[in-house]
Design a protein around this motif. Sequence first.
Motif, short mmCIF file in Angstrom:
data_model
loop_
_atom_site.label_atom_id
_atom_site.label_comp_id
_atom_site.label_asym_id
_atom_site.label_seq_id
_atom_site.Cartn_x
_atom_site.Cartn_y
_atom_site.Cartn_z
N ASP A 113 0.86 -1.18 0.00
CA ASP A 113 0.00 0.00 0.00
C ASP A 113 0.90 1.24 0.00
O ASP A 113 1.19 1.80 1.06
N GLY A 114 1.39 1.62 -1.16
CA GLY A 114 2.33 2.75 -1.25
C GLY A 114 3.66 2.36 -0.63
O GLY A 114 4.30 1.40 -1.06
N ASP A 115 4.07 3.09 0.40
CA ASP A 115 5.33 2.78 1.08
C ASP A 115 5.10 1.91 2.31
O ASP A 115 5.99 1.79 3.15
N ALA A 116 3.95 1.30 2.41
CA ALA A 116 3.60 0.46 3.55
C ALA A 116 3.11 -0.91 3.06
O ALA A 116 2.91 -1.11 1.86
N VAL A 117 2.95 -1.81 4.01
CA VAL A 117 2.44 -3.14 3.73
C VAL A 117 1.27 -3.41 4.68
O VAL A 117 1.33 -3.04 5.86
N ARG A 118 0.20 -4.02 4.17
CA ARG A 118 -0.94 -4.36 5.01
C ARG A 118 -0.74 -5.74 5.63
O ARG A 118 -0.40 -6.70 4.93
N VAL A 119 -0.95 -5.81 6.94
CA VAL A 119 -0.79 -7.07 7.69
C VAL A 119 -2.00 -7.25 8.58
O VAL A 119 -2.45 -6.30 9.22
N ARG A 120 -2.52 -8.47 8.63
CA ARG A 120 -3.64 -8.79 9.51
C ARG A 120 -3.09 -9.57 10.70
O ARG A 120 -2.42 -10.59 10.54
#
Length: 134
Positions: A113-120
Motif C-alpha cells: 500500500d504505497g510505502d507500507a504493507v498491510r498485515v492482519r
Amino acid sequence: MRTVTRNFLLGMAVVVVLLLALGALPSYLKSGDPYYLTATPAADDANATAINASALSERRYPYTYGALGNASNDTAGSSDPYWRGPIGVKGAFTHSPFDELDALTQGYPEATDGDAVRVRHDGTLYRLAVTQRP
C-alpha cells in the motif's frame, strides 16, 4: 613448531577475531535519528489483500513482531529503534526494519500500500511502515 607456522596461525586468529568483531560491532553503533517499524490500525477493507501475521516467522521479522505486539485495535505500535549508523557501514552487517519491509513488499506485492504493507494480526488490519517517530 616453526616460527613461520606460528606466525601464520596467529595471523589467522587475528583475522578471525576482527571478522567476528566487524559482524557484532555495527549493531552497537547508534548515531543519527532512530527509525521504527510502526504498525498503524487501518480501516478494514474486505477487498484489501493483507499478509497473515501468523504465517511470518518471529525470528525472521523481529521488528514486525515488535510493532504488532505493541499495537492494539485503536493505537499504533512501534518496534525497537534502529539507528542507521555512520557512513552506511552498519546496513551491510545488521538486520533492519528497511530489510523487513523490503522482504514483505517483494514477497507479498499484492499487500503493498504505497510505502507500507498491510498485515492482519489478531483480526485487525495494520499498515506497516518505517517511520522516524514511534
